[in-house]
Write a protein that holds these residues in place. Structure first.
Motif, mmCIF file in Angstrom:
data_model
loop_
_atom_site.group_PDB
_atom_site.id
_atom_site.type_symbol
_atom_site.label_atom_id
_atom_site.label_comp_id
_atom_site.label_asym_id
_atom_site.label_seq_id
_atom_site.Cartn_x
_atom_site.Cartn_y
_atom_site.Cartn_z
ATOM 1 N N ASP A 171 10.486 95.672 0.858
ATOM 2 C CA ASP A 171 10.057 97.018 0.516
ATOM 3 C C ASP A 171 9.356 96.971 -0.837
ATOM 4 O O ASP A 171 9.878 96.709 -1.864
ATOM 5 C CB ASP A 171 11.060 98.074 0.360
ATOM 6 C CG ASP A 171 10.797 99.301 0.213
ATOM 7 O OD1 ASP A 171 9.677 99.703 0.282
ATOM 8 O OD2 ASP A 171 11.604 100.274 -0.030
ATOM 9 N N PRO A 172 8.077 97.284 -0.769
ATOM 10 C CA PRO A 172 7.186 97.305 -2.133
ATOM 11 C C PRO A 172 7.228 98.716 -2.926
ATOM 12 O O PRO A 172 6.780 98.846 -4.216
ATOM 13 C CB PRO A 172 5.647 97.314 -1.765
ATOM 14 C CG PRO A 172 5.790 97.999 -0.121
ATOM 15 C CD PRO A 172 7.273 97.658 0.439
ATOM 16 N N MET A 173 8.064 99.628 -2.529
ATOM 17 C CA MET A 173 8.158 100.932 -3.243
ATOM 18 C C MET A 173 8.822 100.851 -4.373
ATOM 19 O O MET A 173 7.940 101.445 -5.401
ATOM 20 C CB MET A 173 9.166 101.901 -2.242
ATOM 21 C CG MET A 173 9.017 103.411 -2.926
ATOM 22 S SD MET A 173 7.497 103.955 -3.200
ATOM 23 C CE MET A 173 6.772 104.256 -1.344
ATOM 24 N N PRO A 174 9.717 99.976 -4.645
ATOM 25 C CA PRO A 174 10.272 100.085 -5.972
ATOM 26 C C PRO A 174 8.961 99.313 -7.359
ATOM 27 O O PRO A 174 8.772 99.989 -8.227
ATOM 28 C CB PRO A 174 11.346 98.852 -6.105
ATOM 29 C CG PRO A 174 12.032 98.948 -4.703
ATOM 30 C CD PRO A 174 10.584 99.271 -3.888
ATOM 31 N N SER A 175 8.287 98.398 -6.675
ATOM 32 C CA SER A 175 7.224 97.920 -7.684
ATOM 33 C C SER A 175 5.947 98.948 -7.828
ATOM 34 O O SER A 175 5.619 99.188 -8.608
ATOM 35 C CB SER A 175 6.714 96.828 -7.127
ATOM 36 O OG SER A 175 5.679 96.427 -7.798
ATOM 37 N N LEU A 214 6.375 102.286 -7.492
ATOM 38 C CA LEU A 214 6.970 103.282 -8.115
ATOM 39 C C LEU A 214 6.927 103.095 -9.498
ATOM 40 O O LEU A 214 6.629 103.942 -10.226
ATOM 41 C CB LEU A 214 8.275 103.642 -7.357
ATOM 42 C CG LEU A 214 8.763 105.183 -7.750
ATOM 43 C CD1 LEU A 214 7.879 106.402 -7.475
ATOM 44 C CD2 LEU A 214 10.383 105.473 -7.480
ATOM 45 N N TYR A 215 7.392 101.779 -9.749
ATOM 46 C CA TYR A 215 7.311 101.545 -11.103
ATOM 47 C C TYR A 215 5.974 101.618 -11.923
ATOM 48 O O TYR A 215 5.964 102.090 -12.784
ATOM 49 C CB TYR A 215 7.928 99.979 -11.457
ATOM 50 C CG TYR A 215 7.819 99.387 -12.636
ATOM 51 C CD1 TYR A 215 8.798 100.069 -13.792
ATOM 52 C CD2 TYR A 215 6.737 98.747 -13.283
ATOM 53 C CE1 TYR A 215 8.763 99.411 -15.091
ATOM 54 C CE2 TYR A 215 6.597 98.444 -14.567
ATOM 55 C CZ TYR A 215 7.510 98.489 -15.655
ATOM 56 O OH TYR A 215 7.281 98.251 -16.792
ATOM 57 N N GLY A 216 4.876 100.926 -10.763
ATOM 58 C CA GLY A 216 3.532 101.085 -11.569
ATOM 59 C C GLY A 216 3.200 102.441 -11.957
ATOM 60 O O GLY A 216 2.354 102.873 -12.832
ATOM 61 N N LEU A 217 3.668 103.289 -10.931
ATOM 62 C CA LEU A 217 2.925 104.874 -10.906
ATOM 63 C C LEU A 217 3.849 105.158 -12.217
ATOM 64 O O LEU A 217 3.092 106.215 -12.864
ATOM 65 C CB LEU A 217 3.260 105.680 -9.597
ATOM 66 C CG LEU A 217 2.941 106.936 -9.770
ATOM 67 C CD1 LEU A 217 1.331 107.427 -9.649
ATOM 68 C CD2 LEU A 217 3.516 107.770 -8.468
ATOM 69 N N ILE A 218 4.894 105.177 -12.141
ATOM 70 C CA ILE A 218 5.760 105.904 -13.513
ATOM 71 C C ILE A 218 5.135 105.214 -14.947
ATOM 72 O O ILE A 218 4.957 106.049 -15.784
ATOM 73 C CB ILE A 218 7.384 105.500 -13.276
ATOM 74 C CG1 ILE A 218 7.971 106.209 -11.983
ATOM 75 C CG2 ILE A 218 8.006 105.758 -14.565
ATOM 76 C CD1 ILE A 218 9.278 106.110 -11.814
ATOM 77 N N ALA A 219 4.968 104.039 -14.928
ATOM 78 C CA ALA A 219 4.648 103.028 -16.083
ATOM 79 C C ALA A 219 3.272 103.897 -16.518
ATOM 80 O O ALA A 219 3.024 104.168 -17.882
ATOM 81 C CB ALA A 219 4.537 101.784 -16.149
ATOM 82 N N SER A 220 2.356 103.994 -15.612
ATOM 83 C CA SER A 220 0.981 104.223 -15.894
ATOM 84 C C SER A 220 1.009 105.593 -16.103
ATOM 85 O O SER A 220 0.238 106.090 -17.288
ATOM 86 C CB SER A 220 0.082 103.967 -14.759
ATOM 87 O OG SER A 220 0.401 104.796 -13.528
ATOM 88 N N SER A 221 1.877 106.701 -15.727
ATOM 89 C CA SER A 221 1.808 107.925 -15.971
ATOM 90 C C SER A 221 2.504 108.172 -17.409
ATOM 91 O O SER A 221 2.197 108.997 -18.116
ATOM 92 C CB SER A 221 2.798 108.810 -14.956
ATOM 93 O OG SER A 221 2.193 108.546 -13.647
#
Length: 324
Positions: free
Chosen positions: A195-199, A201-208
């Motif tokens: 499942d790529p969702m954790p990675s 989601l981390y990318g979206l949160i970190a960039s945000s």
């Protein structure tokens, strides 16, 4: 390209295959020419800005130092993707090794994190220069500049290292064809068996977090700047103060607007926005700011413009005299 033999591998692939711009293969030659022109302008323009600031003793203020670093980051950002993209579009050489793919991914995202930090530092510089001009040299010392640069770099490393690491350690047992022009994080993460969702989601949160916090502080800085500027009694003083911020605001618009459009279209508009539009947005986001930044600063900052013109004239006359 999307069929055999690239669709099914039973272990972590040694090589990925970059499609380019899906659905626009017939336009790849024109894209290669356009990218080559923009990349050449970016290299020459940013190198010229760096050289002028480095050698000119009158351009040693903090703003110019950050501008020099910004030019270097622009070169790194463009160089991490454009040569490979041109190779894909021009000759069809679309293979990239596993390690090279994740190295490219890391440099792209780390460079973007450093660049947004530099824009924040430059906004702080403009705030001090306009709102606290008498304390400028006392507040923005070389030690402060060094500390800000180190903090910007450490922040980029801390936030962006896990981004590439998380995807690189996921299992790949399906397609190794990346539907993109470079090893963009989400495009590669979609190829994993897990499942790529954790990675993602981390990318979206970190960039945000990075971009969001920087935009908030930049907006706060310019809110204070505009209050001071419009409180000045002289119209000429107001225009002069605003002109010192014009180039920085233009660069921010070039950086943040396409960047946010690229990220949020990939997340929110993936079912409605065609894939080739998503890929083009991501490609141009990495190239256009690097190309236009030196042009904006060279045209807006008088010292750089004059120095660039005198350097160009010196080179032309020198070569003409040597030839004669």
């Amino acid at each position: 390209m999307l069929g055999s033999p690239y669709n099914h591998t039973m272990e972590t692939p040694a090589t990925f295959f970059l499609v380019g711009v899906p659905g626009l293969q017939s336009s790849h030659l024109w894209l290669a020419i356009s990218l080559s022109v923009m990349y050449t302008i970016a290299l020459l323009g940013n190198t010229l800005v760096m050289t002028i600031i480095w050698v000119d003793s009158t351009l040693q203020e903090l703003m110019y130092r950050f501008l020099c670093v910004l030019a270097a980051v622009d070169i790194v950002m463009a160089s991490s993707v454009v040569p490979k993209m041109v190779s894909i579009f021009f000759s069809g050489d679309n293979s990239i090794s596993f390690c090279a793919c994740f190295t490219q991914m890391y440099f792209v995202h780390a460079a973007t994190a450093v660049e947004t930090g530099l824009l924040l530092a430059m906004a702080f510089d403009r705030y001090v220069a306009i709102c606290k001009p008498l304390h400028y040299k006392r507040i923005l010392t070389p030690q402060v500049m060094l500390g800000m640069s180190v903090a910007i770099t450490i922040r980029a490393v801390i936030f962006m290292t896990p981004l590439s690491w998380m995807v690189s350690h996921l299992p790949f047992c399906g397609s190794n064809v990346v539907l993109h022009s470079y090893c963009e994080h989400i495009a590669v993460a979609k190829l994993t068996c897990a499942d790529p969702m954790p990675s993602c989601l981390y990318g979206l949160i970190a960039s945000s977090i990075i971009v969001g916090s920087d935009v908030v502080f930049i907006a706060a800085s310019y809110n204070l700047i505009l209050r001071v500027v419009f409180g000045l009694s002289s119209k000429n003083a107001q225009l002069k103060a605003l002109s010192t911020c014009g180039s920085h605001m233009g660069v921010m618009a070039l950086y943040y607007l396409p960047g946010m459009a690229s990220v949020y279209v990939a997340w929110l508009g993936k079912d409605t926005v065609p894939l080739h539009i998503q890929v083009l947005l991501a490609d141009l986001y990495l190239v256009i700011p690097s190309t236009l930044n030196p042009i904006i600063y060279r045209l807006r900052i008088k010292q750089i413009r004059e120095r660039a013109w005198s350097t160009l004239m010196h080179c032309l006359f020198y070569h003409s005299n040597v030839g004669s």
